[in-house]
Design a protein around this motif. Structure first.
Motif, PDB file in Angstrom:
ATOM      1  N   THR A 151       6.221   1.370 167.662  1.00 23.59           N
ATOM      2  CA  THR A 151       7.591   1.486 167.133  1.00 23.59           C
ATOM      3  C   THR A 151       8.251   0.150 166.772  1.00 23.59           C
ATOM      4  N   HIS A 152       7.459  -0.928 166.758  1.00 21.17           N
ATOM      5  CA  HIS A 152       8.088  -2.224 166.407  1.00 21.17           C
ATOM      6  C   HIS A 152       7.014  -3.286 166.196  1.00 21.17           C
ATOM      7  N   ARG A 153       6.735  -3.554 164.937  1.00 18.80           N
ATOM      8  CA  ARG A 153       5.798  -4.654 164.671  1.00 18.80           C
ATOM      9  C   ARG A 153       6.213  -5.374 163.397  1.00 18.80           C
ATOM     10  N   HIS A 154       6.282  -6.686 163.500  1.00 16.69           N
ATOM     11  CA  HIS A 154       6.644  -7.522 162.349  1.00 16.69           C
ATOM     12  C   HIS A 154       5.361  -7.751 161.552  1.00 16.69           C
ATOM     13  N   MET A 155       5.067  -6.791 160.692  1.00 14.94           N
ATOM     14  CA  MET A 155       3.737  -6.757 160.088  1.00 14.94           C
ATOM     15  C   MET A 155       3.467  -7.935 159.168  1.00 14.94           C
TER      16      MET A 155
ATOM     17  N   VAL B  82      14.921  -2.471 170.939  1.00 17.42           N
ATOM     18  CA  VAL B  82      13.651  -3.166 171.131  1.00 17.42           C
ATOM     19  C   VAL B  82      13.769  -4.155 172.299  1.00 17.42           C
ATOM     20  N   HIS B  83      12.816  -4.118 173.181  1.00 18.91           N
ATOM     21  CA  HIS B  83      12.725  -4.908 174.424  1.00 18.91           C
ATOM     22  C   HIS B  83      13.650  -4.346 175.513  1.00 18.91           C
ATOM     23  N   ALA B  84      14.961  -4.334 175.256  1.00 16.59           N
ATOM     24  CA  ALA B  84      15.926  -3.810 176.243  1.00 16.59           C
ATOM     25  C   ALA B  84      15.609  -4.331 177.646  1.00 16.59           C
TER      26      ALA B  84
ATOM     27  N   MET C  80       3.866  -3.572 169.791  1.00 14.65           N
ATOM     28  CA  MET C  80       3.088  -4.806 169.925  1.00 14.65           C
ATOM     29  C   MET C  80       3.834  -6.037 169.423  1.00 14.65           C
ATOM     30  N   ASP C  81       4.930  -5.834 168.701  1.00 11.42           N
ATOM     31  CA  ASP C  81       5.813  -6.913 168.240  1.00 11.42           C
ATOM     32  C   ASP C  81       5.227  -7.715 167.073  1.00 11.42           C
ATOM     33  N   THR C  82       4.202  -8.511 167.320  1.00 11.82           N
ATOM     34  CA  THR C  82       3.708  -9.352 166.224  1.00 11.82           C
ATOM     35  C   THR C  82       2.300  -9.866 166.494  1.00 11.82           C
TER      36      THR C  82
ATOM     37  N   THR D  38      17.072  -2.260 166.672  1.00 11.94           N
ATOM     38  CA  THR D  38      17.725  -3.534 166.966  1.00 11.94           C
ATOM     39  C   THR D  38      17.120  -4.163 168.218  1.00 11.94           C
ATOM     40  N   HIS D  39      16.839  -5.484 168.151  1.00 10.74           N
ATOM     41  CA  HIS D  39      16.389  -6.190 169.353  1.00 10.74           C
ATOM     42  C   HIS D  39      17.601  -6.301 170.287  1.00 10.74           C
ATOM     43  N   ALA D  40      17.490  -5.681 171.459  1.00 14.17           N
ATOM     44  CA  ALA D  40      18.620  -5.672 172.392  1.00 14.17           C
ATOM     45  C   ALA D  40      18.141  -6.126 173.756  1.00 14.17           C
TER      46      ALA D  40
HETATM   47 ZN   LIG Z   1      10.427  -8.126 167.512  1.00 16.29          ZN
END
Ligand SMILES: [Zn+2]
Length: 499
Positions: free
Chosen positions: A88-92, A269-271, A320-322, A240-242
């Protein structure tokens, strides 16, 4: 569940598996004799079961299924068939520099991307990163990936991002962002609105759309309000990165809540570093957290928060983020998440001189987070995330007859989390189409990805110059102070002055 016995099967022996060329799109497929993790509401696990796919849907699940004539039969004996995983979150776009930031902290990542070099990325570089990243995802059994695309500094960059995602036969969500400008600026431009209406008005479930921006501790007048209003008007979620230490915190959550922008489709994201009050606001408004354990552990957003989220009843998905540090490997995410949660539990107990005798978090739960949890977070639960008749056929067969790790298969969830790896991904089906078979990609042009990535790396090396390139990859190491050790001292003393 359909479970009519097949009249033409004898002795429960699966048919010989077909060649990749026999798996043309549109031909029905049946997986024979798998251990099926359905991830349905009751988490049924079906040993020795078949899964039939016709068109883009799952048509049947159960033992000894009757299948239409001409169905391709894949022998899944000894394997685990599970829903495709969901990131649900990857800076491809950052996959263009795979592994470059392996030794970064979050601060170094911010400086390099946000302040120094992010602007150097051209549309073709975004395309290259996305193309490789998308292929990597389906190869690893990740059938849906959110592209948290926060370097779209022109609409041409966004076109390039979307082009790459549409070229690869996976399911994606383009989460549109731009770190080079304020969200209330870029989301208000006519070019942006034109891009959205041109490319996202068809309701294509293979390519979804979200808005991606953060709410740092900020101006009390909450300028992000305008961007949230654009999302509301377009009817798309915000991600949103929170709760990222040093970047976003409780202030942003409070402002979002007070203005009515926290919704069940909002992904935090992260929370990782929020107060109980913020977690309560997230739980009460039905949003979910995207936990990137490997990222939180290495980069330092905060301790991976599943142990806290569990306590507040906040739904979890994994990410996985990045690939500038990590990869598209959700096996790694499941493993790291389960381990981090348990490590925190043990530490907390040990600090009170207690011992954990029974774990709260189970392998089964992290497999849920990696599949169904992602589907729910993305509002796609009616489409994907479980193996049930009627759902879209997004499935992964984990099977590797050459591996000593695939047997005995006793605890299927534990096997997925702690034993299997992405090298064991045998077959991947997305939307009813075979995109990987017998450990090899089908229908993805890896050669083209290699070529465009090569051009991007060469260009970026030229932009940075050799010195900045090397410095960026190898940040300074702080001086390590080795503690005094009385035994070492005594030893040396004895060595230096023999008696
Ligand atoms: Zn990120």
């Amino acid at each position: 569940m359909t479970a009519a016995p097949s009249p033409d099967r004898t002795g429960g022996q699966p048919a010989a598996s077909p060649a990749a060329t026999d798996l043309a799109p549109g031909r029905p497929i049946v997986f024979r004799n798998a251990t099926v993790l359905t991830m349905d509401d009751a988490h049924h696990v079906l040993p020795g079961a078949d899964v039939l796919i016709t068109g883009d849907r799952i048509a049947g699940v159960g033992p000894g299924l009757a299948v239409p004539e001409g169905t391709a039969e894949i022998d899944a004996t000894g394997g685990i068939l599970m829903p495709g995983m969901i990131d649900t979150h990857r800076h491809m776009w950052q996959t263009a520099l795979r592994g470059y930031g392996a030794d970064w902290t979050l601060t170094q990542y911010f400086v390099w991307n946000y302040l120094q070099w992010g602007k150097s990325f051209r549309p073709q570089d975004i395309y290259a990163g996305n193309l490789l990243s998308a292929i990597e995802a389906i190869d690893a059994g990740v059938t849906t990936t959110v592209d948290w695309s926060h370097n779209l500094h022109t609409v041409e960059h966004a076109e390039a991002a979307a082009d790459a995602l549409q070229e690869v036969p996976g399911r994606f969500v383009l989460a549109y962002g731009n770190i080079q400008a304020a969200p209330w600026e870029w989301s208000a431009t006519p070019e942006f609105r034109d891009f959205v209406s041109r490319r996202f008005s068809g309701g294509d479930d293979m390519l979804g759309f979200q808005l991606a921006f953060d709410v740092p501790p900020a101006a009390p007048d909450f300028p992000e309000k305008a961007a949230f209003e654009v999302a509301r008007e377009l009817g798309v979620p915000v991600t949103t990165h929170a709760g990222v230490r040093g970047a976003t915190g409780d202030d942003g959550i409070r402002l979002m809540h007070e203005h009515g922008f926290m919704t069940p489709s909002t992904i935090y994201v992260h929370a990782a570093t929020l107060s109980a009050d913020s977690y309560n606001r997230i739980a009460a408004t039905g949003g979910s957290a995207s936990v990137s354990t490997e990222s939180e552990q290495s980069a330092g957003q905060g301790y991976p928060p599943t142990w806290k989220l569990r306590g507040h009843g906040i739904p979890v998905s994994l990410s996985m983020d990045t690939s500038v540090w990590w990869s598209a490997d959700l096996f790694a995410a499941m493993r790291a998440t389960l381990s981090a949660d348990r490590a925190r539990e043990h530490l907390a107990a040990h600090s009170k001189d207690e011992t954990v005798t029974h774990h709260f978090l189970r392998a089964e739960q992290v497999v849920d987070w990696a599949t169904r949890g992602g589907a729910k977070a993305l509002g796609m639960d009616s489409l994907t995330g479980s193996i049930e008749p009627g759902k879209k056929a997004d499935v992964v067969l984990i099977k590797n007859d050459a591996s000593p790790v695939m047997f005995p298969l006793l605890h299927p969830y534990g096997h997925v989390v702690f034993q299997a790896g992405r090298g064991d991904v045998h077959t991947v089906v997305v939307d009813g189409r075979v995109v990987k078979y017998d450990h090899r990609l089908v229908g993805s042009d890896l050669g083209k990805a290699r070529q465009v990535i090569g051009q991007t790396v060469e260009y970026l090396q030229g932009e940075l110059g050799p010195e900045a390139w090397a410095e960026g990859m190898h940040p300074e190491i702080p001086e390590t102070r080795v503690l005094d050790n009385p035994y070492t001292y005594t030893y040396r003393e004895n060595q230096d002055s023999p008696s």
